[in-house]
Design an enzyme around this catalytic site. Structure first.
Site, PDB file in Angstrom:
ATOM      1  CG  HIS A  54       8.448 -33.901  15.541  1.00  0.00           C
ATOM      2  ND1 HIS A  54       8.372 -33.319  16.791  1.00  0.00           N
ATOM      3  CD2 HIS A  54       9.765 -33.919  15.214  1.00  0.00           C
ATOM      4  CE1 HIS A  54       9.602 -33.005  17.192  1.00  0.00           C
ATOM      5  NE2 HIS A  54      10.468 -33.355  16.250  1.00  0.00           N
TER       6      HIS A  54
ATOM      7  CG  ASP B 170      14.116 -32.291  16.245  1.00  0.00           C
ATOM      8  OD1 ASP B 170      13.069 -32.890  16.531  1.00  0.00           O
ATOM      9  OD2 ASP B 170      14.949 -31.931  17.094  1.00  0.00           O
TER      10      ASP B 170
END
Length: 125
Positions: A53, A99
Protein backbone atom coordinates in the site's frame (compact mmCIF):
# COMPACT_ATOMS: atom_id res chain seq x y z
CA UNK A 1 -1.98 9.65 18.52
CA UNK A 2 -3.56 13.05 17.98
CA UNK A 3 -2.17 13.70 14.52
CA UNK A 4 -4.81 15.13 12.19
CA UNK A 5 -6.19 12.47 9.88
CA UNK A 6 -5.81 13.11 6.16
CA UNK A 7 -9.18 13.27 4.40
CA UNK A 8 -8.57 10.18 2.34
CA UNK A 9 -7.75 8.19 5.50
CA UNK A 10 -11.45 8.46 6.30
CA UNK A 11 -12.29 6.72 3.02
CA UNK A 12 -9.59 4.08 3.51
CA UNK A 13 -10.97 3.46 6.99
CA UNK A 14 -14.44 2.90 5.54
CA UNK A 15 -13.01 0.53 2.93
CA UNK A 16 -11.38 -1.51 5.69
CA UNK A 17 -14.70 -1.59 7.56
CA UNK A 18 -16.27 -2.91 4.34
CA UNK A 19 -13.85 -5.84 3.92
CA UNK A 20 -13.01 -6.53 7.60
CA UNK A 21 -16.18 -5.60 9.52
CA UNK A 22 -15.12 -7.69 12.53
CA UNK A 23 -12.17 -5.40 13.38
CA UNK A 24 -11.67 -1.75 14.17
CA UNK A 25 -9.68 0.10 11.52
CA UNK A 26 -7.43 1.27 14.41
CA UNK A 27 -6.12 -2.30 14.61
CA UNK A 28 -4.46 -1.64 11.25
CA UNK A 29 -3.23 1.90 11.93
CA UNK A 30 -0.26 0.83 14.05
CA UNK A 31 0.63 -2.69 12.97
CA UNK A 32 4.00 -4.16 12.07
CA UNK A 33 6.65 -2.05 10.36
CA UNK A 34 4.62 -0.72 7.44
CA UNK A 35 1.07 0.02 8.60
CA UNK A 36 1.84 3.70 8.93
CA UNK A 37 4.50 3.51 6.20
CA UNK A 38 7.77 2.66 7.85
CA UNK A 39 10.82 0.72 6.82
CA UNK A 40 12.69 -2.51 7.43
CA UNK A 41 11.40 -6.00 6.78
CA UNK A 42 7.65 -6.64 6.99
CA UNK A 43 6.88 -8.86 10.01
CA UNK A 44 4.10 -10.91 8.35
CA UNK A 45 1.56 -11.06 5.51
CA UNK A 46 -0.60 -8.26 6.92
CA UNK A 47 2.44 -6.01 7.25
CA UNK A 48 3.30 -6.88 3.63
CA UNK A 49 -0.18 -5.63 2.63
CA UNK A 50 0.80 -2.29 4.18
CA UNK A 51 4.19 -2.27 2.48
CA UNK A 52 2.49 -2.77 -0.89
CA UNK A 53 0.00 0.00 0.00
CA UNK A 54 2.84 2.42 0.84
CA UNK A 55 4.59 1.61 -2.44
CA UNK A 56 1.30 2.02 -4.29
CA UNK A 57 0.86 5.50 -2.78
CA UNK A 58 4.44 6.34 -3.76
CA UNK A 59 3.70 5.39 -7.38
CA UNK A 60 0.41 7.32 -7.39
CA UNK A 61 2.34 10.31 -6.05
CA UNK A 62 4.34 10.38 -9.28
CA UNK A 63 1.21 11.55 -11.12
CA UNK A 64 1.56 15.33 -11.46
CA UNK A 65 0.07 17.08 -8.42
CA UNK A 66 -1.22 13.83 -6.92
CA UNK A 67 -1.14 13.42 -3.14
CA UNK A 68 -2.84 10.06 -2.59
CA UNK A 69 -3.01 10.46 1.19
CA UNK A 70 -5.27 13.48 0.75
CA UNK A 71 -7.08 12.61 -2.48
CA UNK A 72 -10.76 11.82 -2.18
CA UNK A 73 -12.41 9.48 -4.68
CA UNK A 74 -15.73 7.81 -5.35
CA UNK A 75 -16.23 4.13 -4.64
CA UNK A 76 -18.89 1.69 -3.56
CA UNK A 77 -19.03 -1.03 -0.93
CA UNK A 78 -21.60 -3.72 -1.56
CA UNK A 79 -21.69 -6.97 0.41
CA UNK A 80 -18.02 -6.70 1.30
CA UNK A 81 -17.02 -5.99 -2.32
CA UNK A 82 -15.30 -2.71 -3.17
CA UNK A 83 -15.58 -0.97 -6.52
CA UNK A 84 -13.78 2.21 -7.54
CA UNK A 85 -16.15 4.29 -9.66
CA UNK A 86 -15.43 5.39 -13.22
CA UNK A 87 -15.70 9.13 -12.60
CA UNK A 88 -12.37 9.37 -10.73
CA UNK A 89 -9.53 11.25 -12.42
CA UNK A 90 -6.12 9.54 -12.77
CA UNK A 91 -4.97 10.52 -9.27
CA UNK A 92 -8.26 9.59 -7.61
CA UNK A 93 -8.45 6.32 -9.55
CA UNK A 94 -4.92 5.35 -8.48
CA UNK A 95 -5.52 6.34 -4.86
CA UNK A 96 -8.80 4.43 -4.79
CA UNK A 97 -7.20 1.33 -6.25
CA UNK A 98 -4.33 1.44 -3.74
CA UNK A 99 -6.83 1.57 -0.87
CA UNK A 100 -9.15 -1.04 -2.42
CA UNK A 101 -6.35 -3.57 -2.93
CA UNK A 102 -5.02 -2.98 0.59
CA UNK A 103 -8.47 -3.44 2.17
CA UNK A 104 -8.90 -6.72 0.26
CA UNK A 105 -5.38 -7.78 1.28
CA UNK A 106 -6.17 -7.01 4.96
CA UNK A 107 -9.24 -9.24 4.77
CA UNK A 108 -7.15 -12.20 3.62
CA UNK A 109 -4.23 -11.83 6.03
CA UNK A 110 -4.11 -13.32 9.53
CA UNK A 111 -3.98 -10.75 12.35
CA UNK A 112 -1.29 -11.34 14.96
CA UNK A 113 -1.83 -9.33 18.16
CA UNK A 114 1.91 -9.55 18.90
CA UNK A 115 2.58 -7.38 15.85
CA UNK A 116 0.35 -4.51 16.97
CA UNK A 117 2.15 -1.40 18.28
CA UNK A 118 5.57 -3.04 18.09
CA UNK A 119 8.92 -1.49 18.99
CA UNK A 120 9.84 -0.07 15.58
CA UNK A 121 13.47 0.62 16.52
CA UNK A 122 14.02 -2.93 17.69
CA UNK A 123 12.08 -4.81 15.02
CA UNK A 124 12.10 -2.73 11.84
CA UNK A 125 15.74 -2.27 10.89
Amino acid sequence: SNRPMPLNTYQFRNMIQCTVPSRSWWDFADYGCYCGCGSGTPVDDLDRCCQVHCNCYRQAGEISGCRPKFKTYTYECSGGTLTCKGDNNACAASSCDCDRLAAICFAGAPYNDNNYNIDLKARCN
